[in-house]
Design a protein around this motif. Sequence first.
Motif, mmCIF file in Angstrom:
data_model
loop_
_atom_site.group_PDB
_atom_site.id
_atom_site.type_symbol
_atom_site.label_atom_id
_atom_site.label_comp_id
_atom_site.label_asym_id
_atom_site.label_seq_id
_atom_site.Cartn_x
_atom_site.Cartn_y
_atom_site.Cartn_z
ATOM 1 N N SER A 23 0.827 -1.212 0.000
ATOM 2 C CA SER A 23 0.000 0.000 0.000
ATOM 3 C C SER A 23 0.858 1.257 0.000
ATOM 4 O O SER A 23 0.532 2.244 -0.671
ATOM 5 C CB SER A 23 -0.950 0.000 1.194
ATOM 6 N N LEU A 24 1.950 1.248 0.753
ATOM 7 C CA LEU A 24 2.863 2.392 0.751
ATOM 8 C C LEU A 24 3.443 2.603 -0.646
ATOM 9 O O LEU A 24 3.479 3.729 -1.160
ATOM 10 C CB LEU A 24 3.983 2.178 1.769
ATOM 11 N N GLN A 25 3.889 1.503 -1.278
ATOM 12 C CA GLN A 25 4.467 1.624 -2.611
ATOM 13 C C GLN A 25 3.427 2.073 -3.632
ATOM 14 O O GLN A 25 3.731 2.846 -4.545
ATOM 15 C CB GLN A 25 5.079 0.287 -3.048
ATOM 16 N N ALA A 26 2.187 1.607 -3.472
ATOM 17 C CA ALA A 26 1.116 1.994 -4.397
ATOM 18 C C ALA A 26 0.884 3.495 -4.367
ATOM 19 O O ALA A 26 0.629 4.120 -5.401
ATOM 20 C CB ALA A 26 -0.169 1.250 -4.054
ATOM 21 N N VAL A 27 0.956 4.095 -3.183
ATOM 22 C CA VAL A 27 0.752 5.534 -3.063
ATOM 23 C C VAL A 27 1.935 6.302 -3.664
ATOM 24 O O VAL A 27 1.756 7.339 -4.310
ATOM 25 C CB VAL A 27 0.539 5.928 -1.587
ATOM 26 N N LEU A 28 3.137 5.782 -3.466
ATOM 27 C CA LEU A 28 4.321 6.450 -4.000
ATOM 28 C C LEU A 28 4.423 6.321 -5.514
ATOM 29 O O LEU A 28 4.881 7.243 -6.200
ATOM 30 C CB LEU A 28 5.581 5.875 -3.339
ATOM 31 N N THR A 29 3.991 5.179 -6.056
ATOM 32 C CA THR A 29 4.050 4.951 -7.507
ATOM 33 C C THR A 29 2.719 4.357 -7.977
ATOM 34 O O THR A 29 2.633 3.171 -8.298
ATOM 35 C CB THR A 29 5.218 4.003 -7.868
ATOM 36 N N PRO A 30 1.669 5.169 -8.005
ATOM 37 C CA PRO A 30 0.346 4.667 -8.404
ATOM 38 C C PRO A 30 0.305 4.312 -9.884
ATOM 39 O O PRO A 30 1.166 4.751 -10.670
ATOM 40 C CB PRO A 30 -0.575 5.856 -8.105
ATOM 41 N N ALA A 31 -0.682 3.527 -10.261
ATOM 42 C CA ALA A 31 -0.913 3.232 -11.674
ATOM 43 C C ALA A 31 -1.288 4.517 -12.400
ATOM 44 O O ALA A 31 -1.808 5.457 -11.796
ATOM 45 C CB ALA A 31 -2.023 2.190 -11.816
ATOM 46 N N ALA A 32 -1.009 4.553 -13.704
ATOM 47 C CA ALA A 32 -1.390 5.710 -14.521
ATOM 48 C C ALA A 32 -2.784 5.456 -15.083
ATOM 49 O O ALA A 32 -2.954 4.663 -16.010
ATOM 50 C CB ALA A 32 -0.386 5.924 -15.646
ATOM 51 N N THR A 33 -3.795 6.077 -14.501
ATOM 52 C CA THR A 33 -5.182 5.881 -14.939
ATOM 53 C C THR A 33 -5.908 7.224 -14.960
ATOM 54 O O THR A 33 -5.404 8.217 -14.428
ATOM 55 C CB THR A 33 -5.969 4.936 -14.005
ATOM 56 N N ASN A 34 -7.101 7.214 -15.547
ATOM 57 C CA ASN A 34 -7.978 8.388 -15.475
ATOM 58 C C ASN A 34 -9.203 8.103 -14.608
ATOM 59 O O ASN A 34 -10.194 8.802 -14.669
ATOM 60 C CB ASN A 34 -8.420 8.825 -16.876
ATOM 61 N N TYR A 35 -9.111 7.065 -13.777
ATOM 62 C CA TYR A 35 -10.247 6.665 -12.942
ATOM 63 C C TYR A 35 -10.476 7.647 -11.800
ATOM 64 O O TYR A 35 -9.535 8.151 -11.189
ATOM 65 C CB TYR A 35 -10.028 5.272 -12.356
ATOM 66 N N LEU A 36 -11.754 7.879 -11.518
ATOM 67 C CA LEU A 36 -12.150 8.736 -10.408
ATOM 68 C C LEU A 36 -13.082 8.037 -9.432
ATOM 69 O O LEU A 36 -13.381 8.570 -8.359
ATOM 70 C CB LEU A 36 -12.850 9.998 -10.934
ATOM 71 N N TYR A 37 -13.555 6.847 -9.798
ATOM 72 C CA TYR A 37 -14.549 6.131 -8.992
ATOM 73 C C TYR A 37 -14.251 4.633 -9.011
ATOM 74 O O TYR A 37 -13.660 4.117 -9.968
ATOM 75 C CB TYR A 37 -15.971 6.343 -9.542
ATOM 76 N N PHE A 38 -14.689 3.946 -7.947
ATOM 77 C CA PHE A 38 -14.667 2.479 -7.965
ATOM 78 C C PHE A 38 -15.776 1.964 -7.060
ATOM 79 O O PHE A 38 -16.202 2.643 -6.123
ATOM 80 C CB PHE A 38 -13.306 1.907 -7.553
ATOM 81 N N VAL A 39 -16.245 0.770 -7.390
ATOM 82 C CA VAL A 39 -17.305 0.145 -6.609
ATOM 83 C C VAL A 39 -17.004 -1.337 -6.482
ATOM 84 O O VAL A 39 -16.454 -1.955 -7.403
ATOM 85 C CB VAL A 39 -18.690 0.360 -7.263
ATOM 86 N N SER A 40 -17.338 -1.910 -5.334
ATOM 87 C CA SER A 40 -17.093 -3.330 -5.104
ATOM 88 C C SER A 40 -17.952 -4.190 -6.019
ATOM 89 O O SER A 40 -19.137 -3.918 -6.228
ATOM 90 C CB SER A 40 -17.403 -3.683 -3.647
#
Length: 207
Positions: free
Chosen positions: A166-183
């Motif tokens: 999770s720490l690494q994900a915040v430092l190097t997030p994926a390159a997306t244009n997403y603004l929303y997510f749902v389970s």
Amino acid sequence: ADLFAAGDWVDTQRFLALARDPGVIASFGLDGVASLEGYLFPDTYLLIKPSPGEEKILARLVNRALEVYDSLDRGDTDLTRHQVFTLASIVEKETGRADERPVIASVFHNRLARRMKLQSDPTVIYGIEGFTGPLTKKDLKTPTPYNTYAISGLPPGPICSPGRDSLQAVLTPAATNYLYFVSKNDGSHYFSPSLREHNRAVRKYQR
């Protein structure tokens, strides 16, 4: 604290008091941080009895968190270390899937960049003392420092102890244009770049 106390390693109240002690917090170079919430790194530790005591156990956990943080690829984030731990804790709570964490992180980065509220349910839950669920519309509208439906930006601190992914994900997030997510109710999520697509996904997966 309760888990350590159950194994006769610490006194619960002393452990909690030290975790909120400004002097103890400052000794780790965490000036301005209200508590060690988020910095007690989830890992496997070897402890030998008799107990080394609350101070040394806390030091093991916090020093491990900072050691892992220092070993990560920084990417080009402009977040402070405390902001990274805070956002990583939200990512940690939003998904149990390692492959989704960089995408979840990208959603929150995109929302922050657009000055959109994060609107993360786990932060709302964290801000409600004695929460037993389920989360209600009233809860989402009740202001607390951690209710990211009510506040802008990040909450004041972490809501759990984030792991390395999770720490690494915040430092190097994926390159997306997403603004929303749902389970999708199978442990995964559907990601959307627009509110219209997100609403369709909500109807499909949640109603």
